[in-house]
Structures are given as C-alpha cells and as structure tokens.
Design a protein around this motif. Structure first.
Motif, PDB file in Angstrom:
ATOM      1  N   ILE A 269     -13.916  48.000 -52.905  1.00 16.71           N
ATOM      2  CA  ILE A 269     -12.908  46.958 -52.705  1.00 16.71           C
ATOM      3  C   ILE A 269     -13.608  45.669 -52.298  1.00 16.71           C
ATOM      4  O   ILE A 269     -14.271  45.622 -51.264  1.00 16.71           O
ATOM      5  CB  ILE A 269     -11.910  47.377 -51.607  1.00 16.71           C
ATOM      6  N   PRO A 270     -13.506  44.604 -53.081  1.00 18.27           N
ATOM      7  CA  PRO A 270     -14.192  43.352 -52.747  1.00 18.27           C
ATOM      8  C   PRO A 270     -13.504  42.593 -51.624  1.00 18.27           C
ATOM      9  O   PRO A 270     -12.339  42.848 -51.283  1.00 18.27           O
ATOM     10  CB  PRO A 270     -14.138  42.558 -54.055  1.00 18.27           C
ATOM     11  N   THR A 271     -14.225  41.644 -51.037  1.00 14.61           N
ATOM     12  CA  THR A 271     -13.681  40.758 -50.015  1.00 14.61           C
ATOM     13  C   THR A 271     -13.639  39.335 -50.558  1.00 14.61           C
ATOM     14  O   THR A 271     -14.302  39.016 -51.551  1.00 14.61           O
ATOM     15  CB  THR A 271     -14.530  40.807 -48.736  1.00 14.61           C
ATOM     16  N   TYR A 272     -12.883  38.481 -49.918  1.00 19.18           N
ATOM     17  CA  TYR A 272     -12.785  37.088 -50.358  1.00 19.18           C
ATOM     18  C   TYR A 272     -12.708  36.175 -49.139  1.00 19.18           C
ATOM     19  O   TYR A 272     -12.315  36.605 -48.053  1.00 19.18           O
ATOM     20  CB  TYR A 272     -11.551  36.880 -51.240  1.00 19.18           C
ATOM     21  N   LYS A 273     -13.088  34.920 -49.339  1.00 21.05           N
ATOM     22  CA  LYS A 273     -13.027  33.930 -48.259  1.00 21.05           C
ATOM     23  C   LYS A 273     -11.613  33.378 -48.164  1.00 21.05           C
ATOM     24  O   LYS A 273     -11.018  32.970 -49.165  1.00 21.05           O
ATOM     25  CB  LYS A 273     -14.014  32.788 -48.530  1.00 21.05           C
ATOM     26  N   MET A 274     -11.076  33.356 -46.963  1.00 19.99           N
ATOM     27  CA  MET A 274      -9.704  32.910 -46.741  1.00 19.99           C
ATOM     28  C   MET A 274      -9.623  31.386 -46.670  1.00 19.99           C
ATOM     29  O   MET A 274     -10.624  30.716 -46.421  1.00 19.99           O
ATOM     30  CB  MET A 274      -9.167  33.539 -45.452  1.00 19.99           C
ATOM     31  N   HIS A 275      -8.423  30.861 -46.850  1.00 21.32           N
ATOM     32  CA  HIS A 275      -8.194  29.420 -46.788  1.00 21.32           C
ATOM     33  C   HIS A 275      -8.549  28.882 -45.401  1.00 21.32           C
ATOM     34  O   HIS A 275      -9.189  27.837 -45.269  1.00 21.32           O
ATOM     35  CB  HIS A 275      -6.737  29.125 -47.117  1.00 21.32           C
ATOM     36  N   ASN A 276      -8.142  29.620 -44.359  1.00 21.53           N
ATOM     37  CA  ASN A 276      -8.440  29.228 -42.981  1.00 21.53           C
ATOM     38  C   ASN A 276      -8.970  30.363 -42.126  1.00 21.53           C
ATOM     39  O   ASN A 276      -9.742  30.144 -41.214  1.00 21.53           O
ATOM     40  CB  ASN A 276      -7.182  28.667 -42.293  1.00 21.53           C
ATOM     41  N   GLY A 277      -8.543  31.558 -42.404  1.00 13.83           N
ATOM     42  CA  GLY A 277      -8.887  32.684 -41.550  1.00 13.83           C
ATOM     43  C   GLY A 277      -7.877  32.860 -40.431  1.00 13.83           C
ATOM     44  O   GLY A 277      -6.918  32.089 -40.296  1.00 13.83           O
ATOM     45  N   HIS A 278      -8.081  33.899 -39.646  1.00 10.97           N
ATOM     46  CA  HIS A 278      -7.216  34.212 -38.507  1.00 10.97           C
ATOM     47  C   HIS A 278      -8.051  34.197 -37.239  1.00 10.97           C
ATOM     48  O   HIS A 278      -9.002  34.974 -37.110  1.00 10.97           O
ATOM     49  CB  HIS A 278      -6.607  35.612 -38.659  1.00 10.97           C
ATOM     50  N   ARG A 279      -7.694  33.337 -36.294  1.00 10.20           N
ATOM     51  CA  ARG A 279      -8.429  33.269 -35.028  1.00 10.20           C
ATOM     52  C   ARG A 279      -7.463  32.925 -33.902  1.00 10.20           C
ATOM     53  O   ARG A 279      -6.899  31.839 -33.886  1.00 10.20           O
ATOM     54  CB  ARG A 279      -9.564  32.238 -35.098  1.00 10.20           C
ATOM     55  N   GLY A 280      -7.287  33.867 -32.987  1.00 10.82           N
ATOM     56  CA  GLY A 280      -6.375  33.642 -31.873  1.00 10.82           C
ATOM     57  C   GLY A 280      -5.947  34.953 -31.251  1.00 10.82           C
ATOM     58  O   GLY A 280      -6.418  36.026 -31.634  1.00 10.82           O
ATOM     59  N   LEU A 281      -5.030  34.866 -30.284  1.00 17.85           N
ATOM     60  CA  LEU A 281      -4.603  36.040 -29.527  1.00 17.85           C
ATOM     61  C   LEU A 281      -3.163  36.426 -29.810  1.00 17.85           C
ATOM     62  O   LEU A 281      -2.604  37.265 -29.112  1.00 17.85           O
ATOM     63  CB  LEU A 281      -4.729  35.758 -28.017  1.00 17.85           C
ATOM     64  N   ASN A 282      -2.573  35.834 -30.840  1.00 17.32           N
ATOM     65  CA  ASN A 282      -1.126  35.950 -31.005  1.00 17.32           C
ATOM     66  C   ASN A 282      -0.720  36.285 -32.437  1.00 17.32           C
ATOM     67  O   ASN A 282       0.325  35.857 -32.909  1.00 17.32           O
ATOM     68  CB  ASN A 282      -0.463  34.644 -30.561  1.00 17.32           C
ATOM     69  N   HIS A 283      -1.532  37.078 -33.135  1.00 11.57           N
ATOM     70  CA  HIS A 283      -1.243  37.395 -34.537  1.00 11.57           C
ATOM     71  C   HIS A 283      -0.452  38.699 -34.645  1.00 11.57           C
ATOM     72  O   HIS A 283      -0.919  39.745 -34.190  1.00 11.57           O
ATOM     73  CB  HIS A 283      -2.546  37.507 -35.332  1.00 11.57           C
ATOM     74  N   PRO A 284       0.733  38.654 -35.260  1.00 15.24           N
ATOM     75  CA  PRO A 284       1.552  39.866 -35.377  1.00 15.24           C
ATOM     76  C   PRO A 284       1.085  40.770 -36.523  1.00 15.24           C
ATOM     77  O   PRO A 284       0.860  40.326 -37.640  1.00 15.24           O
ATOM     78  CB  PRO A 284       2.947  39.299 -35.666  1.00 15.24           C
ATOM     79  N   VAL A 285       0.932  42.042 -36.207  1.00 15.39           N
ATOM     80  CA  VAL A 285       0.484  43.033 -37.183  1.00 15.39           C
ATOM     81  C   VAL A 285       1.444  44.217 -37.151  1.00 15.39           C
ATOM     82  O   VAL A 285       1.871  44.640 -36.066  1.00 15.39           O
ATOM     83  CB  VAL A 285      -0.953  43.506 -36.861  1.00 15.39           C
ATOM     84  N   LYS A 286       1.774  44.754 -38.315  1.00 14.29           N
ATOM     85  CA  LYS A 286       2.638  45.940 -38.369  1.00 14.29           C
ATOM     86  C   LYS A 286       1.822  47.168 -38.722  1.00 14.29           C
ATOM     87  O   LYS A 286       1.055  47.165 -39.678  1.00 14.29           O
ATOM     88  CB  LYS A 286       3.755  45.755 -39.397  1.00 14.29           C
TER      89      LYS A 286
END
Length: 371
Positions: A269-286
């Motif tokens: 499974i390849p990876t890709y560079k994100m537009h901005n990425g995710h950085r912080g303490l408040n990201h919702p994940v299910k």
C-alpha cells in the motif's frame, strides 16, 4: 530574571510571500518545511518530538513560553524543530516547577524563531495553499537574498530523515514488572511511547534505524514495535524490508505514525504527501471495530492510500479520521499486526487511545499461550 531584547525578523515562504515580526531564540537564519500545530498546550513535548525534525512549526495557540520548561516534559534528548513561528512569545514564565525560560532553552539549543506576526492569517494561508518550505532570519531583512537561500532547502517529499534522529546504539529499558520483551525499531521514537510499554510490563530493547530483522530476532523478543519518525515513508525502505520479515514470522507487531505507514507499505500500500497534514491534540477519529470515537493527538504529513487499502484483501481499516476520512488505523488479517496513524501515548493530549497499548500486550499474551 534576565531581560531579553528582540530584533526585527522576517519569514519568507517558498512562493515569495513574507511576514515581518520580532526575533525569538537565537539570532540567526533557519529554514525547513512549514507546518502548524493546533494544540493548546504541550509546546516542550512538540519541540522535542523527533517527528518534527526538519520542520518549522507554527503554534496556533496565542501564547508560547508562559509556563517555561522542565526536563520531565521532553520527548527526546534534543529540540528537533528547525524553527518556531508564534504570535506572542513569553520571555517570562509563571510555573513554580519550571527550571528556566523557553528563550534560554532555545538560545542554548541554537533555535531561531519569529514572533509578533498574525499567525491566524499565516495558518489560513498555509491551509489554503498547502505545505511548503520557508526560511526565518533575524540576521538580515533582505527578502530577495533569503529567497535564494530558501532554494537550497530540500523538499520533504522524498527525504529520508529517520536515520538522522534514531539512536546510534541499541539500549535497554527495564519494565516495571517484566512480562514481555519488545524490540523497538527506532525511527524517531518518543519517550512517552516507551513509557507506555514499560509501564505495561514490556522490557524494551531500542534498536537503531537500519537494524536488520535477524539482529533484532537474536534478542528473542515477544513482539515488535515500529516507531514514529520524520521524513517520507516511501524512501524509508530499510524499515519496510524489516517489517516484511516480521510479518513472515507472524510475531506480534504494533506501529505508530511512521510505523503505520511502513506497515502499509510492507503490504503493497503506497503513501502520499498530504496537502497540510494533521498536527494537534484535537483530531476526531472513529474506531470502526467498536463504533466509538476518540479525540487524538497527531503529527504527520504523509498518509496511506485509501484506494489501495480498499483493494487489498489482507488489510482491514480499523480507524478513520472524522475530519477528512483519511486512514487512521489498519490491521493485517490472519497476522498479529496492527498500526495507527495517530499518537495513542498522547503526550501532550487526551488519553482516549491508550487502550491500543493494551491490545498489543493482549496479542503478545495470546502468542505466548499458542507457542
């Protein structure tokens, strides 16, 4: 308390946009990939996180430095960021337990930064335009000259950095009550990840980047942990080969952040560079397995390809990001291996996801009973 004077400073972005402000930390010039962190606290942990190596961090919280620094709140032996951009930088601190100011901390480490700029405007700009390189200088205000220097800073895309932050020699960490032996492949591991393992009875041996599977296997571990780290996972090929070999022997394995991306790549499974990425303490994940949601701590600029995951019959998606539906967790079917893109040790951050360390321990318990 020592009084600090500031001088004029300038921030220049790769597209030529520039901002003028005041200096913080060491007087000098620095550059790297610009990114923003939305956390309201935990700046010392952020600055010492090896995953930020090569990056200039914007803090969206208005005040930085107001509670000083102390040794217990580091995630590695060094400050890892290339520079800091913030709105209000506090040269004075009010926490009684702090051992010094952030200014003194930066001066000692040689960190260059800029403050007193409109970080809200800057973050909105970066969020719209996407990630790019930048340069900060408190030595010169010549924007054209800085643009030329900026051309020399390499793109994060295609850059292998884990070898720059990994331990150079293997070392052991004792468990509070020894139950398992865990081999840790250090791609830029955070101290609090290791603390979460040792507190659960996992004696850890931390191995340098580039360590072969055979070298780790000779120690006789009960499980393998693949750590977080900086740079482009697509070129972190030595770790990918090692993970493939761990999968072949079907030993319990847990990956976080870079470790998650490497596990995905080891399954095609390849990876890709994100537009901005995710950085912080408040990201919702299910959590798709339990149906429950969790607030998470994150720091990554690359992600795994969702279409490739969907088309791989051996990989199951376990977690998704509720902001943008990116893949936040996977597990390998019929093998005791799983990973998450976010940081369950959450230092700083909420502790909603610490159960993942318990799942890793359960995998090792099950494997011991069956062996």
């Amino acid at each position: 308390m020592k009084l600090h004077t500031t001088t004029d400073a300038v921030l220049v972005l790769e597209d030529g946009t520039f901002f003028r402000g005041k200096s913080l930390g060491k007087i000098g010039t620095t550059g790297g990939e610009i990114c923003f962190n939305t956390g309201m606290t935990g700046y010392q942990e952020i600055f010492t996180d090896p995953s930020y190596y090569g990056q200039v961090v914007i803090t969206t919280v208005a005040h930085v430095g107001n509670y000083g620094v102390q040794p217990e709140e580091v995630e590695s032996n060094n400050i890892q960021i290339k520079g800091l951009i913030c709105k209000e930088f506090s040269h004075h601190f009010s926490r009684k337990t702090a051992e010094g100011s952030l200014q003194e901390y930066f001066e000692k480490a040689g960190v260059v930064g800029i403050c007193e700029i409109d970080t809200r405007e800057l973050v909105r700009y970066i969020r719209d335009k996407g990630v790019m390189n930048c340069i900060i200088s408190s030595e010169t205000a010549d924007v054209e000259a800085l643009k030329e220097q900026l051309k020399q800073i390499p793109s994060m895309d295609g850059l292998e950095l884990s070898s720059k932050v990994s331990t150079t020699t293997e070392y052991d960490l004792p468990a509070t009550e020894k139950r398992f032996k865990v081999a840790v492949l250090d791609l830029g591991v955070k101290r609090n990840i290791l603390n979460n393992l040792t507190s659960r009875g996992c004696e850890c041996r931390v191995f340098p980047y580039g360590t072969t599977f055979d070298e780790m296997e000779a120690w006789g571990p009960d499980g393998y942990f693949i750590s977080n780290g900086p740079g482009d996972p697509a070129v972190t090929t030595q770790a990918e080969k090692t993970v493939e070999q761990i999968l072949n022997v079907e030993r319990p394995m847990f990956g976080i952040c870079m470790g998650h991306q490497i596990l995905a790549q080891a399954n095609g499974i390849p990876t890709y560079k994100m537009h901005n990425g995710h950085r912080g303490l408040n990201h919702p994940v299910k959590n798709l397995v339990t149906g429950r949601s969790e607030i998470t701590s994150q720091n990554h600029g690359f992600a795994v390809d969702p279409e490739a995951v969907k088309n791989n019959p051996n990989v199951e998606v376990t977690h998704i990001n509720l902001n943008d539906n990116t893949i936040e967790g996977i597990r390998i079917k019929n093998k005791p291996a799983f990973s998450v893109q976010y940081h369950p040790e959450s230092s700083p951050g909420p502790h909603d996801s610490e159960y993942l360390f318990d799942l890793f321990v359960e995998l090792m318990e099950k494997d011991k009973k069956n062996s």
